[in-house]
Scaffold this motif. Sequence first.
Motif, PDB file in Angstrom:
ATOM      1  N   ASN A  24     -22.442 -13.599 -41.379  1.00 30.10           N
ATOM      2  CA  ASN A  24     -21.896 -15.209 -40.851  1.00 30.10           C
ATOM      3  C   ASN A  24     -20.455 -14.920 -40.300  1.00 30.10           C
ATOM      4  OD1 ASN A  24     -24.243 -16.222 -41.367  1.00 30.10           O
ATOM      5  ND2 ASN A  24     -23.760 -17.050 -43.200  1.00 30.10           N
ATOM      6  N   ARG A  25     -19.613 -14.159 -41.066  1.00 30.95           N
ATOM      7  CA  ARG A  25     -18.328 -13.969 -40.507  1.00 30.95           C
ATOM      8  C   ARG A  25     -18.302 -13.232 -39.267  1.00 30.95           C
ATOM      9  NH1 ARG A  25     -14.351 -10.445 -40.285  1.00 30.95           N
ATOM     10  NH2 ARG A  25     -15.475  -8.632 -41.141  1.00 30.95           N
ATOM     11  N   LEU A  26     -19.181 -12.192 -39.072  1.00 24.81           N
ATOM     12  CA  LEU A  26     -19.365 -11.415 -37.829  1.00 24.81           C
ATOM     13  C   LEU A  26     -19.823 -12.270 -36.704  1.00 24.81           C
ATOM     14  CD1 LEU A  26     -20.707  -7.901 -39.247  1.00 24.81           C
ATOM     15  CD2 LEU A  26     -18.250  -8.378 -38.242  1.00 24.81           C
ATOM     16  N   ARG A  27     -20.818 -13.037 -36.915  1.00 25.44           N
ATOM     17  CA  ARG A  27     -21.175 -14.063 -36.040  1.00 25.44           C
ATOM     18  C   ARG A  27     -19.996 -14.856 -35.383  1.00 25.44           C
ATOM     19  NH1 ARG A  27     -26.704 -15.139 -38.214  1.00 25.44           N
ATOM     20  NH2 ARG A  27     -27.915 -13.501 -37.300  1.00 25.44           N
ATOM     21  N   GLY A  28     -19.324 -15.155 -36.439  1.00 22.18           N
ATOM     22  CA  GLY A  28     -17.975 -16.257 -36.019  1.00 22.18           C
ATOM     23  C   GLY A  28     -17.109 -15.528 -35.320  1.00 22.18           C
ATOM     24  N   GLY A  30     -17.769 -13.269 -32.998  1.00 17.71           N
ATOM     25  CA  GLY A  30     -18.331 -13.150 -31.512  1.00 17.71           C
ATOM     26  C   GLY A  30     -19.636 -11.886 -31.489  1.00 17.71           C
ATOM     27  N   TYR A  31     -19.967 -11.504 -32.684  1.00 17.99           N
ATOM     28  CA  TYR A  31     -21.184 -10.575 -32.616  1.00 17.99           C
ATOM     29  C   TYR A  31     -22.443 -11.342 -32.536  1.00 17.99           C
ATOM     30  CZ  TYR A  31     -18.400  -6.465 -33.811  1.00 17.99           C
ATOM     31  OH  TYR A  31     -17.478  -5.602 -33.885  1.00 17.99           O
ATOM     32  N   THR A  32     -23.631 -10.991 -32.038  1.00 20.74           N
ATOM     33  CA  THR A  32     -24.780 -11.739 -31.842  1.00 20.74           C
ATOM     34  C   THR A  32     -25.703 -10.962 -32.892  1.00 20.74           C
ATOM     35  OG1 THR A  32     -25.700 -10.306 -30.293  1.00 20.74           O
ATOM     36  CG2 THR A  32     -24.630 -12.122 -29.313  1.00 20.74           C
ATOM     37  N   VAL A 106     -24.733  -2.904 -50.562  1.00 14.98           N
ATOM     38  CA  VAL A 106     -25.581  -3.073 -49.302  1.00 14.98           C
ATOM     39  C   VAL A 106     -24.424  -2.868 -47.913  1.00 14.98           C
ATOM     40  CG1 VAL A 106     -26.609  -5.154 -47.963  1.00 14.98           C
ATOM     41  CG2 VAL A 106     -26.886  -4.933 -50.375  1.00 14.98           C
ATOM     42  N   LEU A 107     -24.931  -2.284 -46.900  1.00 17.00           N
ATOM     43  CA  LEU A 107     -24.071  -1.978 -45.920  1.00 17.00           C
ATOM     44  C   LEU A 107     -24.613  -2.834 -44.716  1.00 17.00           C
ATOM     45  CD1 LEU A 107     -22.206  -0.198 -44.487  1.00 17.00           C
ATOM     46  CD2 LEU A 107     -24.281   1.281 -43.779  1.00 17.00           C
ATOM     47  N   VAL A 108     -23.290  -3.923 -44.104  1.00 18.84           N
ATOM     48  CA  VAL A 108     -23.664  -4.525 -43.066  1.00 18.84           C
ATOM     49  C   VAL A 108     -22.786  -3.802 -41.937  1.00 18.84           C
ATOM     50  CG1 VAL A 108     -22.895  -6.873 -41.800  1.00 18.84           C
ATOM     51  CG2 VAL A 108     -23.611  -6.697 -44.449  1.00 18.84           C
ATOM     52  N   ILE A 109     -23.418  -3.712 -40.699  1.00 16.82           N
ATOM     53  CA  ILE A 109     -23.034  -2.909 -39.656  1.00 16.82           C
ATOM     54  C   ILE A 109     -23.041  -3.766 -38.401  1.00 16.82           C
ATOM     55  CG2 ILE A 109     -23.275  -1.041 -37.970  1.00 16.82           C
ATOM     56  CD1 ILE A 109     -24.140   0.702 -40.239  1.00 16.82           C
ATOM     57  N   ALA A 110     -21.930  -3.864 -37.627  1.00 12.85           N
ATOM     58  CA  ALA A 110     -22.133  -4.563 -36.169  1.00 12.85           C
ATOM     59  C   ALA A 110     -21.765  -3.461 -35.441  1.00 12.85           C
ATOM     60  CB  ALA A 110     -20.916  -5.447 -36.359  1.00 12.85           C
ATOM     61  N   SER A 111     -22.590  -3.394 -34.383  1.00 10.18           N
ATOM     62  CA  SER A 111     -22.520  -2.302 -33.469  1.00 10.18           C
ATOM     63  C   SER A 111     -23.037  -2.863 -31.951  1.00 10.18           C
ATOM     64  CB  SER A 111     -23.519  -1.288 -33.744  1.00 10.18           C
ATOM     65  OG  SER A 111     -23.629  -0.069 -32.878  1.00 10.18           O
ATOM     66  N   ARG A 112     -22.024  -2.761 -31.235  1.00  7.06           N
ATOM     67  CA  ARG A 112     -22.264  -3.143 -29.567  1.00  7.06           C
ATOM     68  C   ARG A 112     -22.867  -1.939 -28.860  1.00  7.06           C
ATOM     69  NH1 ARG A 112     -17.489  -6.922 -29.877  1.00  7.06           N
ATOM     70  NH2 ARG A 112     -18.443  -8.903 -30.260  1.00  7.06           N
ATOM     71  N   THR A 113     -23.199  -0.723 -29.469  1.00  3.18           N
ATOM     72  CA  THR A 113     -23.974   0.205 -28.777  1.00  3.18           C
ATOM     73  C   THR A 113     -25.348  -0.026 -28.604  1.00  3.18           C
ATOM     74  OG1 THR A 113     -24.379   1.377 -30.985  1.00  3.18           O
ATOM     75  CG2 THR A 113     -22.365   1.961 -29.950  1.00  3.18           C
ATOM     76  N   SER A 114     -25.805  -1.248 -29.301  1.00  2.00           N
ATOM     77  CA  SER A 114     -27.128  -1.552 -29.034  1.00  2.00           C
ATOM     78  C   SER A 114     -27.582  -2.279 -28.018  1.00  2.00           C
ATOM     79  CB  SER A 114     -27.600  -2.239 -30.297  1.00  2.00           C
ATOM     80  OG  SER A 114     -27.141  -3.479 -30.372  1.00  2.00           O
ATOM     81  N   SER A 115     -26.428  -2.618 -27.138  1.00  2.00           N
ATOM     82  CA  SER A 115     -26.695  -3.507 -26.154  1.00  2.00           C
ATOM     83  C   SER A 115     -26.885  -2.663 -24.748  1.00  2.00           C
ATOM     84  CB  SER A 115     -25.084  -4.468 -25.896  1.00  2.00           C
ATOM     85  OG  SER A 115     -25.138  -5.096 -27.111  1.00  2.00           O
TER      86      SER A 115
END
Length: 115
Positions: A24-28, A30-32, A106-115
Amino acid sequence: MDSIHAQSYAKIVENGVQAIEEVNRLRGSGYTKEDIYVISHNQEREDRIVDAADTNEVGMHEEGLFGTIANLFRSRGDELRSKIVSLGFSEAEADFYEKELDMGKVLVIASRTSS
């Protein structure tokens, strides 16, 4: 340990509740949904967190066909390291994160490489 790259961010958390809070923090910030991944050593636990957080699991889009097929024959630890590397992290980082996952984190990853 948090790891921030130009394209990828990772954070180890203690449990599913913290993983959902991090998503939720990552979504806030700007990550989708398509940018955020949750990884756990226990596949059932990972599935529950992914469903509750309404986010992604690493799949063929991120790993490619051969990586996905190879995972069918890998141990869970090898599979997890492969998934982490496919999201832009080094082998050394993947080893570190996989050891943390071994301890029930638990590992949470935000990656814009998937776009």
